[in-house]
Design an enzyme around this catalytic site. Structure first.
Site, PDB file in Angstrom:
ATOM      1  CD  GLU A  47      36.429  56.758 -53.905  1.00 13.46           C
ATOM      2  OE1 GLU A  47      35.764  56.751 -54.556  1.00 13.46           O
ATOM      3  OE2 GLU A  47      37.719  57.215 -54.464  1.00 13.46           O
ATOM      4  CD  GLU A  82      35.671  51.542 -64.752  1.00 12.67           C
ATOM      5  OE1 GLU A  82      35.363  52.137 -63.851  1.00 12.67           O
ATOM      6  OE2 GLU A  82      36.548  50.918 -64.818  1.00 12.67           O
ATOM      7  CG  HIS A 131      14.034  31.490 -53.186  1.00 16.31           C
ATOM      8  ND1 HIS A 131      12.967  30.764 -53.111  1.00 16.31           N
ATOM      9  CD2 HIS A 131      15.009  30.736 -53.531  1.00 16.31           C
ATOM     10  CE1 HIS A 131      13.263  29.543 -53.424  1.00 16.31           C
ATOM     11  NE2 HIS A 131      14.333  29.555 -53.755  1.00 16.31           N
TER      12      HIS A 131
HETATM   13  O1  LIG Z   1      43.319  51.373 -59.065  1.00 14.76           O
HETATM   14  P1  LIG Z   1      43.049  52.725 -58.939  1.00 14.76           P
HETATM   15  O2  LIG Z   1      43.961  53.866 -59.849  1.00 14.76           O
HETATM   16  O3  LIG Z   1      43.121  53.299 -57.593  1.00 14.76           O
HETATM   17  O4  LIG Z   1      41.659  53.052 -59.467  1.00 14.76           O
HETATM   18  C1  LIG Z   1      40.374  52.339 -59.261  1.00 14.76           C
HETATM   19  C2  LIG Z   1      39.430  52.181 -60.032  1.00 14.76           C
HETATM   20  O5  LIG Z   1      38.990  53.693 -60.426  1.00 14.76           O
HETATM   21  C3  LIG Z   1      38.556  53.849 -61.768  1.00 14.76           C
HETATM   22  O6  LIG Z   1      39.616  54.509 -62.320  1.00 14.76           O
HETATM   23  C4  LIG Z   1      37.107  54.246 -61.610  1.00 14.76           C
HETATM   24  O7  LIG Z   1      36.933  55.530 -61.059  1.00 14.76           O
HETATM   25  C5  LIG Z   1      38.550  52.311 -62.087  1.00 14.76           C
HETATM   26  O8  LIG Z   1      38.620  52.160 -63.541  1.00 14.76           O
HETATM   27  C6  LIG Z   1      39.629  51.833 -61.313  1.00 14.76           C
HETATM   28  O9  LIG Z   1      39.743  50.401 -61.466  1.00 14.76           O
END
Ligand SMILES: O=P(O)(O)OC[C@H]1O[C@](O)(CO)[C@@H](O)[C@@H]1O
Length: 577
Positions: A216, A362, A393
């Site tokens: 992402e 986590e 509420h």
């Molecule tokens: O900082 P990164 O390596 O992008 O990871 C983001 C997050 O994704 C995770 O690995 C979980 O998917 C978390 O532990 C971490 O904080």
């Protein structure tokens, strides 16, 4: 070492549950000596846990459990830089991120403090140059806007602190004329919201990722790079645009450089910092220093360090993280409550619960012990929360009359933004805090059918108006919310999670459980690839291969109904090239 659940201390607590089940907080709260004994203080922070379903005997047993679990040994190992995260072969050393410059804290025999402060100094210097306008955009404009791109631990902590300091007087002065936005979700809607109204010439993008591989974050980073280049390409080269508008925070300098980030614009941290424990590294320090100035960051780190010292040195019975931790184990493992509510009576802490959800769930959402053996009990709590009085509420109906949910109430004696209207009997903050005090007592005392009758509640309605009470909670009262006390709060809850993991015997510092979903997502993503499969998109009836029947059907439904959007996107791309 015997597994904790085979220890005499564990068996004694199991045995003790029936004793406590025979008691009601309504009666226990009458015992002044008990109530006085069930408080602890660190400086001006007061922890009142007298509304927990415990007696002095219960507390004795819980401290026996700490001994059986070698809590102090494990704590010392963590502060000693030992590789307690055995499944990843790493130390767990986020406490070093906020240690003073003259401290000595070693991993593999190397004192890491000079490196920590070298990065902090660079952050302080860089933030000052950006805020003063010395470090400008590629067209010479000051960089008033910052978009921090990151997810999970590379987002939740910084956002929690950012929101918490927005109404802090000093921080607000420092933030005047500046904007800090966070982009975490890969949903294009989040990018649109993050960029809304921002002038690319005045925008600095901070790409935050421990691994610099998270799908992402990397797609969002490419999206924002594309946004900058497409808007500024007539005014500067891609290289110049990147050099002036994109910086990075990561443990992987090489990957940052491969993305095109200039070495001078890369702020590192280390594998001994867990993502969800990284807000005190450049992950939080950089975006927060850019928004609020470096002094706010220094105060935040000092607060966290102050709590680290308390956790390391205070006797267990007066140790706030240890007390919150053992009470969490008691409520979840012995009294059987799977959930816990985080209830900050402070709107500024609106993102606190979200951050602690990751820190706690986590960390301790594990099914095996640190040695890999399956646990015969459930570790970890389901955390949720909302600022008071909003939550009242919303879900308080359930916590008062539904299943038992242990609660953590957080409050402040002073408001960062006080309001007192003429003619009003109390200030707005007092009104808020009167609920803070009342709700904890309402959960503990409840209301009996007899009390309903005395109030004249008609018989048929009484069962609906009875409050069973005996619902456990802890109340934390801080003097006021500022960068220092925020650091204390963060470290308090980080260590609370650590204490529970040490007692349960799990590895609180790995997160293998996030991998399977990612693997399947990348498999699905390859099925949904558009750019190279332009032709496939045209025939929206293509049946995805390699999935179970229901996923295949859902993918086909998705492809069918999103083909139009994709076709438009693909054709736009084809014509743009
Ligand atoms: O900082 P990164 O390596 O992008 O990871 C983001 C997050 O994704 C995770 O690995 C979980 O998917 C978390 O532990 C971490 O904080």
């Amino acid at each position: 070492m015997t597994a904790i659940y085979q220890s005499a201390a564990w068996a004694a607590l199991k045995e003790h549950v029936s004793t406590v089940d025979a008691l009601h907080l309504r009666d226990l709260m009458q015992d002044e000596a008990r109530c006085a004994a069930l408080t602890a203080q660190h400086g001006d922070i007061l922890l009142d846990f007298s509304r927990q379903r415990v007696t002095s005997e219960t507390m004795d047993m819980l401290f026996n459990l700490c001994e059986a679990a070698d809590l102090e040994g494990k704590r010392a190992a963590m502060f000693g830089g030992e590789k307690i995260n055995t499944t990843e072969g790493r130390a767990v050393f986020h406490v070093a991120l906020r240690a003073p410059r003259d401290a000595t804290m070693c991993v593999d025999g190397k004192n890491v403090i000079p490196d920590v402060h070298e990065v902090l100094d660079r952050i302080g210097d860089f933030a000052t140059r950006v805020r003063s306008g010395e470090f400008k955009g590629c067209t010479g404009k000051p960089l008033r806007n910052v978009v921090s791109v990151g997810i999970g631990g590379s987002y939740l902590g910084p956002e929690f602190v950012y929101e918490a300091l927005r109404t802090d007087k000093e921080a607000a002065v420092q933030a005047a004329g500046r904007r800090l936005r966070f982009l975490a979700n890969v949903d294009p809607v989040d990018a649109k919201r993050a960029l809304e109204g921002l002038d690319p010439e005045e925008t600095l993008v901070v790409v935050v990722s421990k691994t610099f591989t998270t799908a992402e974050t990397m797609l969002n980073a490419r999206t924002l790079k594309d946004w900058l280049v497409s808007h500024l390409k007539g005014k500067a080269t891609t290289e110049a645009i990147t050099k002036s508008h994109i910086v990075a925070v990561s443990t992987s300098v090489e990957k940052c450089q491969a993305f095109g980030v200039d070495a001078a614009n890369i702020f590192g941290f280390w594998d001994w910092v867990g993502g969800r424990y990284s807000v005190c590294s450049a992950v939080g320090a950089l975006p927060l220093a850019l928004q609020y100035g470096y002094d706010a960051v220094k105060a935040f780190l000092a607060g966290a360090h102050d709590m680290d010292r308390h956790f390391l040195e205070a006797p267990l019975r007066q140790n706030l993280p240890v007390l919150l931790g053992v009470l969490g184990v008691w409520n979840s493992t012995f009294l059987g409550s799977a959930c816990r509510a985080l209830l900050p009576y402070s709107q500024a802490l609106l993102r606190f619960a979200a951050h602690i959800q990751q820190v706690d769930m986590e960390s301790n959402g594990k099914r095996v012990a640190i040695d890999g053996t399956e646990l015969p009990f459930e570790a970890g709590e389901v955390d949720f929360g909302e600022p008071g009085t909003n939550g009242q509420h919303s879900f308080y109906q359930l916590i008062h009359q539904g299943r038992i949910v242990p609660c953590d109430f957080l409050g402040y004696c002073e408001s960062p933004a006080p309001v007192s209207l003429a003619g009003e009997p109390v200030t707005n903050h007092d009104e808020l805090m009167s609920n803070f005090f009342a709700q904890a007592d309402a959960l503990a005392y409840g209301k009996t059918a007899e009390q309903c009758a005395e109030e004249g509640v008609p018989e048929p309605l009484r069962p609906h108006k009875v409050f069973p009470g005996n619902r456990p909670s802890s109340s934390l009262l801080f003097p006021k919310l500022n960068a220092f006390s925020l650091g204390q709060l963060l470290a308090l809850y980080e260590h609370r999670t650590g204490v529970q993991g040490f007692i349960w015997g799990v590895n609180s510092f790995d997160q293998w459980g996030v991998e399977l979903g990612k693997q399947l997502a990348s498999k699905a993503s390859s099925t949904l690839e558009v750019r190279t499969e332009l032709s496939k998109a045209r025939s929206s009836n293509a049946v995805p291969e390699g999935f179970n029947p229901s996923t295949t059907a859902m993918l086909a439904h998705f492809l069918k109904h999103s083909a139009a959007g994709k076709l438009a996107a693909a054709e736009e791309l084809a014509t743009a090239k």
